[in-house]
Motif scaffolding. Structure first.
Motif, PDB file in Angstrom:
ATOM      1  N   ARG A   1      42.864  48.027  49.556  1.00 50.20           N
ATOM      2  CA  ARG A   1      41.761  47.985  48.602  1.00 50.20           C
ATOM      3  C   ARG A   1      41.919  46.797  47.644  1.00 50.20           C
ATOM      4  N   LEU A   2      43.155  46.549  47.215  1.00 48.12           N
ATOM      5  CA  LEU A   2      43.418  45.434  46.315  1.00 48.12           C
ATOM      6  C   LEU A   2      43.183  44.095  47.019  1.00 48.12           C
ATOM      7  N   LEU A   3      43.609  43.988  48.276  1.00 46.45           N
ATOM      8  CA  LEU A   3      43.359  42.764  49.035  1.00 46.45           C
ATOM      9  C   LEU A   3      41.868  42.516  49.204  1.00 46.45           C
ATOM     10  N   ALA A   4      41.109  43.597  49.400  1.00 48.41           N
ATOM     11  CA  ALA A   4      39.659  43.455  49.564  1.00 48.41           C
ATOM     12  C   ALA A   4      39.013  42.959  48.271  1.00 48.41           C
ATOM     13  N   VAL A   5      39.488  43.443  47.126  1.00 49.55           N
ATOM     14  CA  VAL A   5      38.947  42.978  45.843  1.00 49.55           C
ATOM     15  C   VAL A   5      39.200  41.477  45.680  1.00 49.55           C
ATOM     16  N   GLU A   6      40.413  41.039  45.978  1.00 54.84           N
ATOM     17  CA  GLU A   6      40.726  39.614  45.860  1.00 54.84           C
ATOM     18  C   GLU A   6      39.892  38.788  46.841  1.00 54.84           C
ATOM     19  N   ALA A   7      39.655  39.326  48.038  1.00 50.13           N
ATOM     20  CA  ALA A   7      38.896  38.591  49.054  1.00 50.13           C
ATOM     21  C   ALA A   7      37.440  38.404  48.634  1.00 50.13           C
ATOM     22  N   VAL A   8      36.792  39.478  48.174  1.00 49.55           N
ATOM     23  CA  VAL A   8      35.378  39.353  47.810  1.00 49.55           C
ATOM     24  C   VAL A   8      35.207  38.483  46.569  1.00 49.55           C
TER      25      VAL A   8
ATOM     26  N   LEU B   1      49.459  48.349  36.500  1.00 50.08           N
ATOM     27  CA  LEU B   1      48.282  47.700  35.925  1.00 50.08           C
ATOM     28  C   LEU B   1      47.743  46.562  36.800  1.00 50.08           C
ATOM     29  N   VAL B   2      48.428  46.252  37.897  1.00 53.27           N
ATOM     30  CA  VAL B   2      47.993  45.143  38.757  1.00 53.27           C
ATOM     31  C   VAL B   2      46.583  45.360  39.304  1.00 53.27           C
ATOM     32  N   PRO B   3      46.231  46.562  39.814  1.00 51.31           N
ATOM     33  CA  PRO B   3      44.852  46.747  40.304  1.00 51.31           C
ATOM     34  C   PRO B   3      43.798  46.501  39.222  1.00 51.31           C
ATOM     35  N   LEU B   4      44.050  46.984  37.998  1.00 56.86           N
ATOM     36  CA  LEU B   4      43.086  46.779  36.922  1.00 56.86           C
ATOM     37  C   LEU B   4      42.976  45.293  36.576  1.00 56.86           C
ATOM     38  N   ALA B   5      44.108  44.609  36.538  1.00 62.09           N
ATOM     39  CA  ALA B   5      44.080  43.173  36.249  1.00 62.09           C
ATOM     40  C   ALA B   5      43.316  42.417  37.331  1.00 62.09           C
ATOM     41  N   THR B   6      43.493  42.805  38.583  1.00 59.49           N
ATOM     42  CA  THR B   6      42.771  42.149  39.680  1.00 59.49           C
ATOM     43  C   THR B   6      41.272  42.369  39.556  1.00 59.49           C
ATOM     44  N   LEU B   7      40.884  43.557  39.177  1.00 59.27           N
ATOM     45  CA  LEU B   7      39.456  43.850  39.004  1.00 59.27           C
ATOM     46  C   LEU B   7      38.866  43.060  37.840  1.00 59.27           C
ATOM     47  N   LEU B   8      39.623  42.900  36.774  1.00 59.10           N
ATOM     48  CA  LEU B   8      39.126  42.119  35.639  1.00 59.10           C
ATOM     49  C   LEU B   8      38.884  40.663  36.041  1.00 59.10           C
ATOM     50  N   ARG B   9      39.839  40.092  36.784  1.00 57.54           N
ATOM     51  CA  ARG B   9      39.647  38.718  37.254  1.00 57.54           C
ATOM     52  C   ARG B   9      38.435  38.609  38.170  1.00 57.54           C
ATOM     53  N   ALA B  10      38.273  39.602  39.042  1.00 59.41           N
ATOM     54  CA  ALA B  10      37.159  39.568  39.991  1.00 59.41           C
ATOM     55  C   ALA B  10      35.816  39.677  39.276  1.00 59.41           C
ATOM     56  N   LEU B  11      35.722  40.546  38.267  1.00 62.26           N
ATOM     57  CA  LEU B  11      34.461  40.683  37.531  1.00 62.26           C
ATOM     58  C   LEU B  11      34.110  39.390  36.793  1.00 62.26           C
ATOM     59  N   GLY B  12      35.125  38.703  36.282  1.00 63.77           N
ATOM     60  CA  GLY B  12      34.855  37.423  35.625  1.00 63.77           C
ATOM     61  C   GLY B  12      34.466  36.349  36.626  1.00 63.77           C
ATOM     62  N   THR B  13      35.122  36.320  37.760  1.00 59.46           N
ATOM     63  CA  THR B  13      34.831  35.311  38.780  1.00 59.46           C
ATOM     64  C   THR B  13      33.405  35.445  39.293  1.00 59.46           C
ATOM     65  N   LEU B  14      32.960  36.692  39.472  1.00 60.67           N
ATOM     66  CA  LEU B  14      31.619  36.929  40.007  1.00 60.67           C
ATOM     67  C   LEU B  14      30.556  37.005  38.918  1.00 60.67           C
TER      68      LEU B  14
ATOM     69  N   ALA C   1      42.256  38.876  31.835  1.00 59.98           N
ATOM     70  CA  ALA C   1      41.024  38.753  31.057  1.00 59.98           C
ATOM     71  C   ALA C   1      40.730  37.295  30.712  1.00 59.98           C
ATOM     72  N   LEU C   2      41.743  36.561  30.306  1.00 60.27           N
ATOM     73  CA  LEU C   2      41.533  35.159  29.949  1.00 60.27           C
ATOM     74  C   LEU C   2      41.120  34.329  31.163  1.00 60.27           C
ATOM     75  N   MET C   3      41.730  34.600  32.320  1.00 61.30           N
ATOM     76  CA  MET C   3      41.354  33.863  33.528  1.00 61.30           C
ATOM     77  C   MET C   3      39.935  34.214  33.962  1.00 61.30           C
ATOM     78  N   GLY C   4      39.570  35.472  33.794  1.00 63.54           N
ATOM     79  CA  GLY C   4      38.194  35.863  34.109  1.00 63.54           C
ATOM     80  C   GLY C   4      37.201  35.207  33.173  1.00 63.54           C
ATOM     81  N   LEU C   5      37.545  35.130  31.890  1.00 63.25           N
ATOM     82  CA  LEU C   5      36.660  34.472  30.926  1.00 63.25           C
ATOM     83  C   LEU C   5      36.493  32.987  31.244  1.00 63.25           C
ATOM     84  N   ALA C   6      37.578  32.354  31.713  1.00 61.37           N
ATOM     85  CA  ALA C   6      37.506  30.925  32.034  1.00 61.37           C
ATOM     86  C   ALA C   6      36.487  30.643  33.132  1.00 61.37           C
ATOM     87  N   ARG C   7      36.174  31.651  33.948  1.00 60.44           N
ATOM     88  CA  ARG C   7      35.236  31.461  35.057  1.00 60.44           C
ATOM     89  C   ARG C   7      33.825  31.939  34.713  1.00 60.44           C
ATOM     90  N   LEU C   8      33.605  32.291  33.453  1.00 61.73           N
ATOM     91  CA  LEU C   8      32.304  32.821  33.052  1.00 61.73           C
ATOM     92  C   LEU C   8      31.372  31.754  32.488  1.00 61.73           C
TER      93      LEU C   8
END
Length: 706
Positions: free
Chosen positions: A358-365, A470-483, A507-514
Motif C-alpha cells: 500500500r505504501l509503495l502504491a502511494v509513492e507510485a501514484v 509514522l512513515v505511512p502518514l509522512a508518505t501520504l503527506l508528501r503525496a497530497l502535496g505533490t498532487l 510536510a515541508l517537502m509537500g509544501l515545496a511542491r504546492l
C-alpha cells in the motif's frame, strides 16, 4: 694655501667620507633589525666592489627572507660563476620572493649550469616561481623557454614513475601506476595492462585507476572482465575507470553488477547513466528498473524519464501478481509520468491489506502525478490519522514549560559553600559571562543578516509512537502535496510544527511542491537546526521550479555553513535563476568550499557582471575554488579575464593547468599561444588535451579485447 692643492684636498675628503659611509654599512650588516641589514646589502651592492661578494654570500644565509632576497640580487649582479651553486640553493628557499629573485639572478650569470638549475627547479616550484623561471630563461636567450622546461619536467616525471613502478616498494608502485596512467601515453597503457591481473590487489586496483585516467579504450575489455572478481576495491576501481572511458561496450557487464544488489551496484548504475545513450544502455536501465534494489531501481527509472520511459507491458504483468507487485510498483515510481498508462493497475493496490504494498502504491501514484487519485489518498490519510489518534494523544494536556523555573536553572544555581559562612558568587558571574557571550553572538548574526537558529525544545515527555510507525502518514503527506490536493496547504502547514521530525520533513517537502504559496511557507524550514531536514527541503525547493529556486536564493544570505546544502541542491537541479548573480558573488568573496559551487553556478548563468569578482578570487593562492573559478571564466567568455587566467598555465597542479588552458582557448588566447603550445608537451594527458593537443591514440575497445 695654493690653488693647485685644493682639488687634492677635496678628493681626499670625499674618499674619507665614502670610507665612513662604507664603515657604517658594514656595521649595519650586524644590526638586529632585518630591514636595516637588507638596506645595507642593497647599498653595498650598488657600490660594485668585488670584495663584497663574501658579504653577500653570508647575507644569503640570513634568517630573514628580506635580507636573503637582497643578497640574491647582489649575487646576480656580480655575474660571478662561483655563486651559481649558492643561487641554486636559494632557488629552493622557503620564501617565494627569494626563489623568484634567485631565478632572475641565475639568468644574469647565464651559463649552462645556471640554465640547468632553472630547468630542474621548474618542476619542483609553485606557480609564481615557475612563471619567473620561464621569464629568466627568456632573458638568457633560451629559445622556446617554456616548451623546454615543460618537456624537461615531463621527462623527469616519466622516468621517476617508471623507475618506481619497476623497482619501488609496494606503496611506491601503487602511486607510480596511477601517475603513469595520468600521462595517457600508449607506452603507459602497455605497461599497466598486465598489472590488472597482479596478485597484489592494491596494485591491480591502482593499475585499473591509471588505465581509466589514460583514456585509451584498449583497456575497456580487460577492465570489464574484472567486474567478475570478488575484491570490492578492484571492482570499484574498475567501475570508476569504465565511467571515465565512456565506452558502452561494457554496459552488459555493468548491468549484471547493478542488479546483484551489492555495495557497488549504485556505482554501476551511475556508470551506465553516464554513457552516451544507445539502445543497449536504455535496455539495461529498463532491466535495472525491474530487477534492481529499490534505491537503484529508482535512480534508473528517473534517468529513463527523459528518455521516453520503458516498455509498460512487462511492468503491467508484474503488477497483476502479488508476488511481483513490489518490483512493478517500484518501476512505476521511478518512471513517474512516463508510466501513466499503468495508473489503472496501480490504483487497486492503494486498498491492499499489505501495508508495504500500500505504501509503495502511494509513492507510485504520487510520482505519476495524476490528480484523479487524490480522493483515494485523502481516504487513506483519514484512516491513518484515526489509527494514530489514540497513540499520539497527550497525557498531559497542559503545554510543557520551555524555560527553567526560578531556582532550577543549572547555570545559576549556587553550590553548597565549601566553608561555612563563605559566600561563593562564581556561579552567578559564570552565568553573566555566558549570557554576554550569547548576546554578542546573536548581535553578530543579526549584523550579518542571517537568521538565528533556535533549537527545538521537546514538547512531549514521552512519545508512544515509534518513528517507523509514522512513515505511512509522512508518505501520504508528501503525496497530497505533490498532487496539490484540495486543502493541502492548510493541512501541511499544520504539520510543520509537529513534534515528529519525519512528519515535519514530509510536510515541508509537500509544501515545496504546492507552488508559490507553499514555497513561501516551506522556506522557513531552511533555518531548522536539523541538517537532514535542510538537505531534503533544499533539494525539494530546487526541483520545484522558479518559485522554489527563488526562495533558495532569497534565503542564501541568511544562512551560515548551510549554504553548501543550498548551492549543492541548485547545482543538481540544473535550472538557476539569472538574477542570482549578486548572491553567488557574495559567496565567492567569502571563500571556502561553498565558493566552488557558487563559481560554477555563475558560469552556468553566464553572469558577465561577475567577471571582476571571479578574477579577484584568483588572487587567493590557496583557494579551493580556483579550478571552478577558471572554468566559470571560460564559460562566461569575457576576454578581459584572459591575462588573469593565463597565469595559472604555470600552476604546479595539473588540474589547475588543464582548467586554465581550457578556459584560455575559449577566451581567445592569441597573446598566450606560445604558452598553450608549450603545454601540449605536458606530462598529464588532461593538460595536453586542454591545451589543444590531439589524443595520443584512437584505439578502440575491440582492439583491446583482441
Amino acid at each position: 694655501m695654493r690653488t693647485g692643492a685644493r682639488p687634492l684636498i677635496l678628493a681626499l675628503a670625499l674618499l674619507l667620507g665614502c670610507n665612513g659611509s662604507r664603515d657604517q654599512l658594514l656595521a649595519d650588516l650586524q644590526s638586529p633589525r632585518p630591514e636595516v641589514r637588507a638596506l645595507a646589502v642593497k647599498k653595498l651592492a650598488g657600490q660594485g666592489n668585488p670584495d663584497d661578494l663574501v658579504l653577500f654570500t653570508r647575507a644569503a644565509k640570513d634568517f630573514a627572507a628580506i635580507v636573503r632576497a637582497e643578497a640574491t640580487v647582489a649575487l646576480g649582479e656580480s655575474q660571478d660563476a662561483r655563486v651559481v651553486d649558492l643561487l641554486g640553493e636559494l632557488l629552493e628557499d622557503q620564501d617565494e620572493e627569494v626563489q623568484g629573485r634567485a631565478a632572475m639572478a641565475l639568468s644574469k650569470v647565464n651559463n649552462e649550469k645556471a640554465k640547468a638549475y632553472l630547468t630542474l627547479q621548474y618542476g619542483r616550484r609553485g606557480r609564481a616561481t615557475r612563471q619567473v623561471i620561464v621569464q629568466a630563461l627568456k632573458n638568457a636567450n633560451v629559445p622556446g623557454a617554456m616548451a623546454e622546461v615543460v618537456a624537461a619536467e615531463a621527462r623527469s616525471q616519466w622516468d621517476r614513475n617508471q623507475l618506481a613502478l619497476t623497482e619501488g616498494a609496494l606503496p611506491e608502485r601503487v602511486g607510480a601506476a596511477e601517475e603513469l596512467g595520468k600521462s595517457g601515453r600508449p607506452d603507459a597503457v602497455n605497461r599497466l595492462l598486465p598489472l590488472v591481473r597482479d596478485s597484489q590487489v592494491i596494485l591491480a586496483a591502482a593499475a585499473v585507476r591509471g588505465l581509466g585516467d589514460a583514456g585509451d579504450k584498449r583497456a575497456v575489455g580487460p577492465i570489464a572482465l574484472l567486474l567478475e572478481e570478488n575484491f570490492p576495491e578492484l571492482r570499484e576501481s574498475a567501475i570508476h575507470a569504465l565511467m571515465k572511458l565512456q565506452d558502452p561496450v561494457a554496459t552488459q557487464r555493468l548491468q549484471m553488477v547493478a542488479v546483484e544488489k551489492s555495495a557497488v551496484s549504485p556505482l554501476a548504475i551511475d556508470a551506465i547513466v553516464s554513457f552516451p545513450r544507445t539502445p543497449q544502455t536504455d535496455a539495461s536501465l529498463c532491466a535495472i528498473v525491474m530487477e534492481g534494489a529499490p534505491a537503484e531501481a529508482l535512480v534508473a527509472g528517473r534517468s529513463m524519464r527523459a528518455r521516453g520511459g520503458c516498455p509498460v507491458d512487462p511492468i503491467g504483468e508484474r503488477l497483476a501478481r502479488p508476488a511481483t507487485a513490489a518490483s512493478g510498483l517500484q518501476a512505476v515510481e521511478g518512471l513517474g509520468p512516463a508510466a501513466l498508462p499503468l495508473l489503472g493497475k496501480v490504483v487497486p493496490w492503494l486498498s491492499h491489506p499489505d501495508a508495504t504494498l500500500r505504501l509503495l502504491a502511494v509513492e507510485a501514484v504520487a510520482e505519476v502525478g495524476d490528480a484523479s487519485v487524490v480522493p483515494a489518498l485523502q481516504k487513506l490519510y483519514e484512516q491513518e490519522v484515526k489509527g494514530l489518534e489514540a497513540l499520539r494523544a497527550d497525557w498531559v494536556t497542559q503545554a510543557l514549560p520551555e524555560k527553567f523555573g526560578v531556582g532550577f536553572d543549572p547555570s545559576t544555581m549556587p553550590p553548597t559553600p565549601s566553608t561555612p559562612g563563605m559566600k561563593d558568587d562564581r556561579p552567578s558571574r559564570h552565568a553573566d559571562l555566558l549570557g554576554r557571550v550569547k548576546e554578542l553572538n546573536a548581535a553578530r548574526v543579526r549584523e550579518s543578516g542571517r537568521d538565528v537558529v533556535r533549537h527545538r525544545v521537546p514538547t512531549e515527555l514521552y512519545d508512544d509512537v515509534a518513528p517507523e510507525r509514522l512513515v505511512p502518514l509522512a508518505t501520504l503527506l508528501r503525496a497530497l502535496g505533490t498532487l496539490k490536493a484540495p486543502g493541502a496547504l492548510e493541512l501541511l502547514t499544520g504539520y510543520t510544527q509537529d513534534s515528529s521530525a519525519a512528519l515535519r520533513v514530509a510536510a515541508l517537502m509537500g509544501l515545496a511542491r504546492l507552488g508559490p504559496e507553499g514555497v513561501n511557507v516551506a522556506k522557513a524550514g531552511l533555518v531548522e537546526p536539523d541538517r537532514d531536514l535542510q538537505k531534503a527541503l533544499a533539494q525539494a525547493l530546487a526541483e520545484a521550479g522558479e518559485a522554489g529556486q527563488a526562495a533558495l536564493i532569497e534565503m542564501l544570505p541568511k544562512m551560515g555553513s548551510e549554504k553548501l546544502l543550498v548551492l549543492d541542491a541548485l547545482t543538481r537541479a540544473g535550472g538557476v535563476p539569472g538574477f542570482a548573480s549578486a548572491q553567488f558573488q557574495a559567496v565567492v568573496r567569502e571563500g571556502g568550499p561553498e565558493a566552488a559551487l557558487a563559481a560554477a553556478l555563475l558560469g552556468r548563468i553566464q553572469a558577465k557582471d561577475a567577471v571582476p569578482t571571479l578574477v579577484k578570487a584568483l588572487d587567493e593562492p590557496n583557494s579551493v575554488a580556483r579550478r571552478d573559478v577558471l572554468l566559470a571564466l571560460g564559460i562566461i567568455g569575457d576576454a578581459q579575464a584572459a591575462d588573469a587566467v593565463a597565469k595559472d598555465l604555470f600552476h604546479d597542479l595539473p588540474e589547475i593547468r588543464a582548467a586554465a588552458a581550457s578556459s584560455l582557448r575559449k577566451l581567445g588566447g592569441a597573446a598566450h599561444a606560445d604558452q598553450l603550445n608549450a603545454l601540449k608537451a605536458d606530462y598529464f594527458r588532461t593538460v595536453r588535451e586542454a591545451a589543444g593537443a590531439a589524443p595520443a591514440s584512437e584505439s578502440t575497445a575491440s582492439e583491446g579485447a583482441r
